[in-house]
Scaffold this active site. Sequence first.
Site, PDB file in Angstrom:
ATOM      1  N   ASP A 183       0.811  -1.212   0.000  1.00 30.33           N
ATOM      2  CA  ASP A 183       0.000   0.000   0.000  1.00 30.33           C
ATOM      3  C   ASP A 183       0.856   1.279   0.000  1.00 30.33           C
ATOM      4  O   ASP A 183       0.640   2.192  -0.797  1.00 30.33           O
ATOM      5  CB  ASP A 183      -0.839  -0.036   1.291  1.00 30.33           C
ATOM      6  N   HIS A 231       4.763  12.249  15.377  1.00 28.34           N
ATOM      7  CA  HIS A 231       4.597  13.528  14.677  1.00 28.34           C
ATOM      8  C   HIS A 231       4.488  14.725  15.647  1.00 28.34           C
ATOM      9  O   HIS A 231       5.189  15.721  15.492  1.00 28.34           O
ATOM     10  CB  HIS A 231       3.350  13.508  13.794  1.00 28.34           C
ATOM     11  N   LYS A 246      -6.828  19.238  10.035  1.00 32.31           N
ATOM     12  CA  LYS A 246      -6.037  20.379  10.483  1.00 32.31           C
ATOM     13  C   LYS A 246      -4.831  19.890  11.276  1.00 32.31           C
ATOM     14  O   LYS A 246      -4.927  18.964  12.061  1.00 32.31           O
ATOM     15  CB  LYS A 246      -6.909  21.262  11.378  1.00 32.31           C
ATOM     16  N   GLN A 294      -1.201  22.410   8.038  1.00 34.92           N
ATOM     17  CA  GLN A 294      -2.047  21.976   6.930  1.00 34.92           C
ATOM     18  C   GLN A 294      -3.504  22.051   7.325  1.00 34.92           C
ATOM     19  O   GLN A 294      -3.797  21.984   8.528  1.00 34.92           O
ATOM     20  CB  GLN A 294      -1.689  20.545   6.501  1.00 34.92           C
ATOM     21  N   THR A 325      -0.286  34.334   4.882  1.00 36.18           N
ATOM     22  CA  THR A 325      -0.981  33.205   4.266  1.00 36.18           C
ATOM     23  C   THR A 325      -0.161  32.790   3.059  1.00 36.18           C
ATOM     24  O   THR A 325       0.037  33.589   2.143  1.00 36.18           O
ATOM     25  CB  THR A 325      -2.390  33.634   3.805  1.00 36.18           C
TER      26      THR A 325
HETATM   27  N1  LIG Z   1      -4.002  33.208   7.096  1.00 32.49           N
HETATM   28  C1  LIG Z   1      -5.121  32.617   7.327  1.00 32.49           C
HETATM   29  O1  LIG Z   1      -5.554  31.788   6.549  1.00 32.49           O
HETATM   30  C2  LIG Z   1      -5.838  32.941   8.564  1.00 32.49           C
HETATM   31  C3  LIG Z   1      -6.948  32.233   8.844  1.00 32.49           C
HETATM   32  N2  LIG Z   1      -7.641  32.483   9.966  1.00 32.49           N
HETATM   33  C4  LIG Z   1      -8.822  31.662  10.173  1.00 32.49           C
HETATM   34  O2  LIG Z   1      -9.717  32.270  11.028  1.00 32.49           O
HETATM   35  C5  LIG Z   1     -10.435  31.300  11.781  1.00 32.49           C
HETATM   36  C6  LIG Z   1     -10.345  31.603  13.244  1.00 32.49           C
HETATM   37  O3  LIG Z   1      -8.988  31.726  13.630  1.00 32.49           O
HETATM   38  P1  LIG Z   1      -8.456  30.997  14.900  1.00 32.49           P
HETATM   39  O4  LIG Z   1      -7.082  31.321  15.219  1.00 32.49           O
HETATM   40  O5  LIG Z   1      -8.674  29.556  14.723  1.00 32.49           O
HETATM   41  O6  LIG Z   1      -9.397  31.642  15.977  1.00 32.49           O
HETATM   42  P2  LIG Z   1     -10.050  31.142  17.313  1.00 32.49           P
HETATM   43  O7  LIG Z   1      -9.189  31.515  18.440  1.00 32.49           O
HETATM   44  O8  LIG Z   1     -11.439  31.600  17.331  1.00 32.49           O
HETATM   45  O9  LIG Z   1      -9.969  29.602  17.261  1.00 32.49           O
HETATM   46  C7  LIG Z   1     -10.961  28.914  16.701  1.00 32.49           C
HETATM   47  C8  LIG Z   1     -10.639  27.505  17.013  1.00 32.49           C
HETATM   48  O10 LIG Z   1     -10.596  27.327  18.431  1.00 32.49           O
HETATM   49  C9  LIG Z   1     -10.992  26.039  18.728  1.00 32.49           C
HETATM   50  N3  LIG Z   1     -12.005  26.034  19.780  1.00 32.49           N
HETATM   51  C10 LIG Z   1     -13.331  26.105  19.662  1.00 32.49           C
HETATM   52  N4  LIG Z   1     -13.924  26.018  20.865  1.00 32.49           N
HETATM   53  C11 LIG Z   1     -12.934  25.872  21.757  1.00 32.49           C
HETATM   54  C12 LIG Z   1     -12.888  25.738  23.159  1.00 32.49           C
HETATM   55  N5  LIG Z   1     -14.003  25.726  23.894  1.00 32.49           N
HETATM   56  N6  LIG Z   1     -11.693  25.635  23.765  1.00 32.49           N
HETATM   57  C13 LIG Z   1     -10.575  25.642  23.048  1.00 32.49           C
HETATM   58  N7  LIG Z   1     -10.541  25.774  21.703  1.00 32.49           N
HETATM   59  C14 LIG Z   1     -11.722  25.889  21.077  1.00 32.49           C
HETATM   60  C15 LIG Z   1     -11.529  25.456  17.455  1.00 32.49           C
HETATM   61  O11 LIG Z   1     -10.519  24.625  16.937  1.00 32.49           O
HETATM   62  P3  LIG Z   1     -10.361  23.135  17.438  1.00 32.49           P
HETATM   63  O12 LIG Z   1     -11.603  22.432  17.068  1.00 32.49           O
HETATM   64  O13 LIG Z   1      -9.188  22.706  16.672  1.00 32.49           O
HETATM   65  O14 LIG Z   1     -10.157  23.154  18.905  1.00 32.49           O
HETATM   66  C16 LIG Z   1     -11.685  26.609  16.538  1.00 32.49           C
HETATM   67  O15 LIG Z   1     -11.461  26.307  15.198  1.00 32.49           O
HETATM   68  C17 LIG Z   1      -9.812  29.968  11.439  1.00 32.49           C
HETATM   69  O16 LIG Z   1     -10.570  29.337  10.461  1.00 32.49           O
HETATM   70  C18 LIG Z   1      -8.471  30.358  10.877  1.00 32.49           C
HETATM   71  O17 LIG Z   1      -7.978  29.403  10.015  1.00 32.49           O
HETATM   72  C19 LIG Z   1      -7.263  33.439  10.838  1.00 32.49           C
HETATM   73  C20 LIG Z   1      -6.157  34.208  10.591  1.00 32.49           C
HETATM   74  C21 LIG Z   1      -5.347  34.023   9.426  1.00 32.49           C
HETATM   75  O1  LIG Z   2       1.485   8.750  10.128  1.00 37.77           O
HETATM   76  C1  LIG Z   2       0.299   8.946   9.950  1.00 37.77           C
HETATM   77  O2  LIG Z   2      -0.106  10.103   9.353  1.00 37.77           O
HETATM   78  C2  LIG Z   2      -1.326  10.148   8.668  1.00 37.77           C
HETATM   79  C3  LIG Z   2      -1.625  11.623   8.428  1.00 37.77           C
HETATM   80  O3  LIG Z   2      -0.650  12.183   7.589  1.00 37.77           O
HETATM   81  P1  LIG Z   2      -0.960  13.524   6.799  1.00 37.77           P
HETATM   82  O4  LIG Z   2       0.323  13.858   6.151  1.00 37.77           O
HETATM   83  O5  LIG Z   2      -2.059  13.200   5.832  1.00 37.77           O
HETATM   84  O6  LIG Z   2      -1.403  14.519   7.801  1.00 37.77           O
HETATM   85  C4  LIG Z   2      -2.440   9.479   9.449  1.00 37.77           C
HETATM   86  O7  LIG Z   2      -3.600   9.416   8.657  1.00 37.77           O
HETATM   87  C5  LIG Z   2      -2.019   8.065   9.810  1.00 37.77           C
HETATM   88  O8  LIG Z   2      -3.009   7.483  10.649  1.00 37.77           O
HETATM   89  C6  LIG Z   2      -0.718   8.078  10.559  1.00 37.77           C
HETATM   90  O9  LIG Z   2      -0.232   6.747  10.692  1.00 37.77           O
END
Ligand SMILES: NC(=O)C1=CN([C@@H]2O[C@H](COP(=O)(O)OP(=O)(O)OC[C@H]3O[C@@H](n4cnc5c(N)ncnc54)[C@H](OP(=O)(O)O)[C@@H]3O)[C@@H](O)[C@H]2O)C=CC1
Ligand SMILES: O=C1O[C@H](COP(=O)(O)O)[C@@H](O)[C@H](O)[C@H]1O
Length: 557
Positions: A83, A302, A405, A435, A463
């Site tokens: 695989d 990782h 993510k 990612q 970005t």
């Molecule tokens: N350059 C770019 O592309 C940029 C993009 N952004 C985007 O803006 C959005 C918001 O930004 P971000 O920094 O994530 O802002 P926030 O601080 O609002 O974080 C949001 C993230 O926090 C997590 N979260 C939600 N509830 C809880 C909780 N109760 N306790 C702890 N963590 C929680 C979630 O992620 P999780 O489920 O993983 O916990 C959620 O996605 C995102 O989509 C981000 O990608 C912002 C700035 C630049």
């Molecule tokens: O090593 C592993 O990584 C993959 C995720 O890799 P990514 O590069 O797609 O983020 C995960 O799906 C797998 O379970 C794990 O063995």
Amino acid sequence: MYKKFKQLVRADKSSGHVSEQAFSAKSQLSPEVPLPGRSGPTSTNKMASIVSADEVLSKIRDEVVHEGHGASHVFLIMGASGDLAKKKIYPTLWWLFRDGLLPPKTYFIGYARSKLSMPALQKNCLPYMKVKEGEEDKVKAFFKLNDYVAGSYDKTEDFMRLNKAIEEKGSCNRLFYLALPPSVFETVTLNLKAVCMSKGDKWTRIVVEKPFGRDLASSNRLSNHLAALFKEEELYRIDHYLGKEMVQNLMVLRFGNRIFSPIWNRDNIASVVISFKEPFGTQGRGGYFDEFGILRDVMQNHLLQILTLVAMEKPPSTHAEDIRNEKVKVLKSIHSPNMEDVVLGQYVGDPNGSGDAKDGYLDDPTVPKGSVTPTFATVALHVQNERWDGVPFILRCGKALNERKAEVRVQFRDVAGDIFPGGEVKRNELVIRVQPSEAIYMKMMAKTPGMSINAEESELDLTYGSRYKDVKMPDAYERLILDVFMGSQIHFVRSDELYEAWRIFTPLLHHIEKEKPKPIPYVYGSRGPPESDEFFKKFNFTYSGTYKWPHSNSSKM
Ligand SMILES: NC(=O)C1=CN([C@@H]2O[C@H](COP(=O)(O)OP(=O)(O)OC[C@H]3O[C@@H](n4cnc5c(N)ncnc54)[C@H](OP(=O)(O)O)[C@@H]3O)[C@@H](O)[C@H]2O)C=CC1
Ligand SMILES: O=C1O[C@H](COP(=O)(O)O)[C@@H](O)[C@H](O)[C@H]1O
């Protein structure tokens, strides 16, 4: 015969048992294998000082292709019918070949038990190779350089036939990629050492894929086995997260910017979160997954590797040994977590979901009935050194969650003596999104534009999709395989790193296996167990939920 051979090699290496200290001392002494035609550290420094992917690629062309001294290389895919080989290794070799990144005389030989013809192997791999229109001739040329040898994993005669096939390519450097199940690892490496090593001034390099054991004892056994056969500089233990752009960027971000060094410590940082989320479950491979669980599958390797790059001291140079020495020091400062530092979860089906989401982990027919293997884990680790004492490193990973993510979130402490009314000032956060859609952004306070003097949350945003529009971002495997050609071990795991990683996680893993704590159920497609959010609070990560990013489709960029 294998036993005897192994004993002989071991006897050669004095004690035959390679201790942790011996590993460490040996690898600290051994210089990095130099790039073709250059002396070691200088060349590596040169590579590391280049930032853009395009520049890296053209530099690689210079270094590998044009300075390869015309040497032939044979890339051997051990487990060619499997695989990993068809989904990752052959496609990666094709992309490198297509982009002209491999040394000119590079041949490929697949080896596995199945009696495959080359056309059959080609058919298996093609769906994953993303061949574009107009590349038909090139792909033919690629497969013309490929051979396949069918043979067992334990008969020396078969490896002799393989060696003969390699020798037909002339005197050459040999790169063995072990895309094999752990069960045949020992016999294959013994046979490679016995009959397939290169001769004269040509090198042999062995790429090893995880799992590198399943706990400290089994990993040590494997390390001792390999150390008895090969030199550390011949071994390339792959952790493909080390090949990702933003993971490699951590060093440049930290040590190439004056602004970060003074604040990168316990005085300013409240907590660090390192996350991995996948939106799908085990997809019928639960039988395999169940033997490992999410802690072994993702966290112990990782996420811990990322932690070391976030937490390590500045190395004296970008030489692989200098970097890996610093990473090992961080790992040595981490104690094993206990159950108070852990939240474990297992996904259940979503009755309202569609397709796979309807099924929970235990509905996968390949998963043993009643399994308590975690598919989600949050663990707080503590780096007990002067820089990080008191700063929790929260590692979180899970399958069947709401999104794909991987990111690092460095949350800074509260502003002291806040003068703005209404509790508006929020903690700064530096987010490194690994990612998808690579980005680095710093969530920060700024004056609300206009007449008001209120502070509001905004960001400094890098970005990659908009800043580096025309840059081709290589896949992690492309970078890492090229590194092996170039003899650069910067992005590979050294044996003492592996030792420390297992030392940290083994007591927890053994405890879980013995006590079988029931993981908290979470619904397929959710953010995981709510207990994990409570855990974040306990370990000094404050989520306000007030930050707004103006671009609604940001994560798809
Ligand atoms: N350059 C770019 O592309 C940029 C993009 N952004 C985007 O803006 C959005 C918001 O930004 P971000 O920094 O994530 O802002 P926030 O601080 O609002 O974080 C949001 C993230 O926090 C997590 N979260 C939600 N509830 C809880 C909780 N109760 N306790 C702890 N963590 C929680 C979630 O992620 P999780 O489920 O993983 O916990 C959620 O996605 C995102 O989509 C981000 O990608 C912002 C700035 C630049
Ligand atoms: O090593 C592993 O990584 C993959 C995720 O890799 P990514 O590069 O797609 O983020 C995960 O799906 C797998 O379970 C794990 O063995």
